[in-house]
Design a protein around this motif. Structure first.
Motif, mmCIF file in Angstrom:
data_model
loop_
_atom_site.group_PDB
_atom_site.id
_atom_site.type_symbol
_atom_site.label_atom_id
_atom_site.label_comp_id
_atom_site.label_asym_id
_atom_site.label_seq_id
_atom_site.Cartn_x
_atom_site.Cartn_y
_atom_site.Cartn_z
ATOM 1 N N ALA A 54 3.270 4.274 -8.527
ATOM 2 C CA ALA A 54 3.700 2.444 -7.854
ATOM 3 C C ALA A 54 4.739 2.703 -7.608
ATOM 4 O O ALA A 54 5.736 2.248 -6.407
ATOM 5 N N PRO A 55 6.165 3.262 -8.951
ATOM 6 C CA PRO A 55 7.560 3.455 -8.467
ATOM 7 C C PRO A 55 8.247 3.614 -7.039
ATOM 8 O O PRO A 55 8.552 3.031 -6.417
ATOM 9 N N VAL A 56 7.178 4.699 -6.623
ATOM 10 C CA VAL A 56 7.948 5.908 -5.672
ATOM 11 C C VAL A 56 7.005 4.238 -4.241
ATOM 12 O O VAL A 56 8.194 4.229 -3.183
ATOM 13 N N ILE A 57 5.969 4.041 -3.994
ATOM 14 C CA ILE A 57 5.413 3.156 -3.028
ATOM 15 C C ILE A 57 6.133 2.028 -2.848
ATOM 16 O O ILE A 57 6.644 1.853 -1.976
ATOM 17 N N SER A 58 6.922 1.105 -4.464
ATOM 18 C CA SER A 58 7.587 0.501 -4.079
ATOM 19 C C SER A 58 8.539 0.899 -4.186
ATOM 20 O O SER A 58 9.600 0.025 -2.761
ATOM 21 N N THR A 59 9.562 1.720 -4.358
ATOM 22 C CA THR A 59 10.976 2.430 -3.503
ATOM 23 C C THR A 59 10.593 2.567 -1.545
ATOM 24 O O THR A 59 11.515 2.134 -0.962
ATOM 25 N N GLN A 219 -7.496 3.111 -8.751
ATOM 26 C CA GLN A 219 -8.345 2.428 -7.184
ATOM 27 C C GLN A 219 -7.418 0.848 -7.231
ATOM 28 O O GLN A 219 -7.763 0.694 -5.606
ATOM 29 N N PHE A 220 -6.596 0.015 -8.373
ATOM 30 C CA PHE A 220 -5.922 -0.587 -6.892
ATOM 31 C C PHE A 220 -4.672 -0.165 -6.391
ATOM 32 O O PHE A 220 -4.497 -0.639 -5.328
ATOM 33 N N ILE A 221 -4.053 0.779 -6.565
ATOM 34 C CA ILE A 221 -3.375 1.275 -6.019
ATOM 35 C C ILE A 221 -3.874 1.740 -4.506
ATOM 36 O O ILE A 221 -3.229 1.375 -3.205
ATOM 37 N N VAL A 222 -4.820 2.665 -4.158
ATOM 38 C CA VAL A 222 -5.847 2.431 -2.998
ATOM 39 C C VAL A 222 -6.016 1.832 -2.703
ATOM 40 O O VAL A 222 -5.828 1.378 -1.338
ATOM 41 N N ILE A 223 -6.599 1.179 -2.720
ATOM 42 C CA ILE A 223 -6.895 -0.501 -2.238
ATOM 43 C C ILE A 223 -5.482 -1.023 -1.359
ATOM 44 O O ILE A 223 -5.733 -1.477 0.050
ATOM 45 N N GLN A 228 -5.939 -2.413 1.920
ATOM 46 C CA GLN A 228 -4.179 -3.732 2.740
ATOM 47 C C GLN A 228 -3.581 -3.411 3.820
ATOM 48 O O GLN A 228 -3.608 -4.197 4.913
ATOM 49 N N THR A 229 -2.741 -2.433 3.586
ATOM 50 C CA THR A 229 -1.592 -1.831 4.608
ATOM 51 C C THR A 229 -2.302 -1.690 5.986
ATOM 52 O O THR A 229 -2.088 -2.228 7.784
ATOM 53 N N THR A 230 -3.620 -1.526 5.775
ATOM 54 C CA THR A 230 -4.690 -1.155 6.887
ATOM 55 C C THR A 230 -4.926 -2.364 7.819
ATOM 56 O O THR A 230 -4.620 -2.843 9.011
ATOM 57 N N LEU A 261 3.086 -4.956 -0.831
ATOM 58 C CA LEU A 261 3.292 -4.241 -1.967
ATOM 59 C C LEU A 261 4.243 -3.662 -2.804
ATOM 60 O O LEU A 261 4.215 -3.300 -4.197
ATOM 61 N N ILE A 262 5.494 -3.926 -2.927
ATOM 62 C CA ILE A 262 6.660 -4.092 -3.569
ATOM 63 C C ILE A 262 6.413 -5.247 -4.470
ATOM 64 O O ILE A 262 6.635 -4.288 -5.350
ATOM 65 N N MET A 263 5.564 -6.464 -4.601
ATOM 66 C CA MET A 263 5.084 -7.170 -5.493
ATOM 67 C C MET A 263 4.187 -6.748 -6.630
ATOM 68 O O MET A 263 4.264 -6.873 -7.559
ATOM 69 N N GLU A 264 3.086 -6.054 -6.145
ATOM 70 C CA GLU A 264 2.159 -5.468 -5.991
ATOM 71 C C GLU A 264 2.525 -4.280 -6.617
ATOM 72 O O GLU A 264 2.262 -3.870 -8.593
ATOM 73 N N MET A 265 3.246 -3.230 -6.566
ATOM 74 C CA MET A 265 3.631 -2.348 -7.536
ATOM 75 C C MET A 265 4.349 -2.306 -8.256
ATOM 76 O O MET A 265 4.388 -1.678 -9.417
ATOM 77 N N PHE A 266 4.950 -3.209 -8.407
ATOM 78 C CA PHE A 266 6.186 -3.620 -9.650
ATOM 79 C C PHE A 266 5.314 -4.912 -10.738
ATOM 80 O O PHE A 266 5.195 -3.900 -11.807
#
Length: 300
Positions: A54-59, A219-223, A228-230, A261-266
């Motif tokens: 999650a932090p890497v995706i947020s970054t 699973q949330f990170i996958v989705i 969501q991005t797609t 993604l920033i808000m969700e990964m946080f």
């Protein structure tokens, strides 16, 4: 960079999202230090890798938000990292069962149910597979292939993109983007299927180790990172998301996806800290694991 053309609300939004990214990084660093000190070395690196997703995706999303032209590289970086995390999550479930030898002893006469998502949840006629060293090897191979081939395909995509042959939103059969995306999608489904098969077998056994909420966060990170991005990119390609100069529809869609993604990964980073912050003695002994239904013994 978009920062030069932002009004006051836009700058406040950018500052808030950047602050959320920095907090997520600090929370992960604090958690990594705790894991390094308290968790056995056999599980330490795997749990740190999973917590870093999650932090890497947020970054990467934050970098893409500030520098829109870097979106191609940041998205690919996040994709490569999460491909490795999928394999690490499968290995974590095996480690939490005490390792491969202990898992094979515990499920000596057990079977894997392969009629699970996302590949074969509707194929009820498929037989159950005995739990052996070979079947465990195939499950590990199912996630490992994704961790190997995803970076190779990403590298190929970047090479074609720099040469002008790869256009991310070009779905023409003549372009390489469609075929590379379909191949990556097939590899992703195989990797998620392997994780789903393993989780279905060990979810009762590892209930005391919070494997169900950990799997839900995964699973949330996958989705969020993929589905969501797609969907947002499809909406942008079809002009459902209108352009807002100087941003085109596709650029604005990518911009919206990164902010979400920033808000969700946080949030996922903060929640992960609760479920992964376990004491040493809670993680190690296999005796704490619950027995599967039907195998319960009468307590003395």
């Amino acid at each position: 960079s978009l920062s030069a053309g932002l009004d006051l609300p836009g700058r406040f939004l950018f500052a808030t999202l950047t602050l959320m990214t920095l907090i997520a990084i600090l929370v992960f660093i604090e958690e990594a230090v705790y894991i390094y000190r308290k968790i056995p070395s056999s599980k330490r690196s795997i749990i740190i890798w999973i917590n870093a997703a999650a932090p890497v995706i947020s970054t990467t999303s934050c970098i893409g938000m500030w520098v829109p032209r870097s979106t191609m590289f940041t998205d690919f970086t996040a994709g490569i990292f999460f491909a490795i995390v999928i394999h690490k999550f499968l290995m974590m479930m095996i480690k939490e069962c005490g390792g491969q030898k202990v898992l094979l002893r515990r499920f000596e006469n057990g079977h894997f149910t392969i009629t699970t998502g996302p590949c074969c949840c509707c194929c009820l006629c498929l037989p159950r597979v005995p739990i052996t060293r070979q079947t465990l090897f195939w499950l590990k191979l199912g996630t490992f292939q994704f961790a190997v081939f995803r970076p190779v395909l990403v590298f190929l995509s970047i090479v074609l993109w720099t040469n002008g042959n790869y256009v991310l939103y070009n779905v023409s059969p003549k372009g390489p983007a469609l075929w590379i995306s379909c191949f990556i999608g097939a590899l992703t489904l195989c990797a998620l299927w392997a994780v789903g098969i393993m989780f279905r077998k060990v979810r009762i056994l590892l209930k005391c180790k919070n494997i169900i909420p950990k799997f839900a966060l995964y699973q949330f990170i996958v989705i969020l990172n993929h589905l969501q991005t797609t969907i947002i990119n499809i909406f942008a390609t079809q002009k459902i998301i209108p352009c807002a100069p100087p941003l085109s529809s596709t650029a604005r869609g990518s911009y919206i996806a990164q902010q979400l993604l920033i808000m969700e990964m946080f949030l996922i980073t903060v929640i992960s800290r609760v479920f992964y912050r376990r004491k040493y003695h809670d993680l190690e002994p296999p005796e704490c694991m619950a027995e599967e239904p039907g195998d319960k013994k009468q307590s003395p």
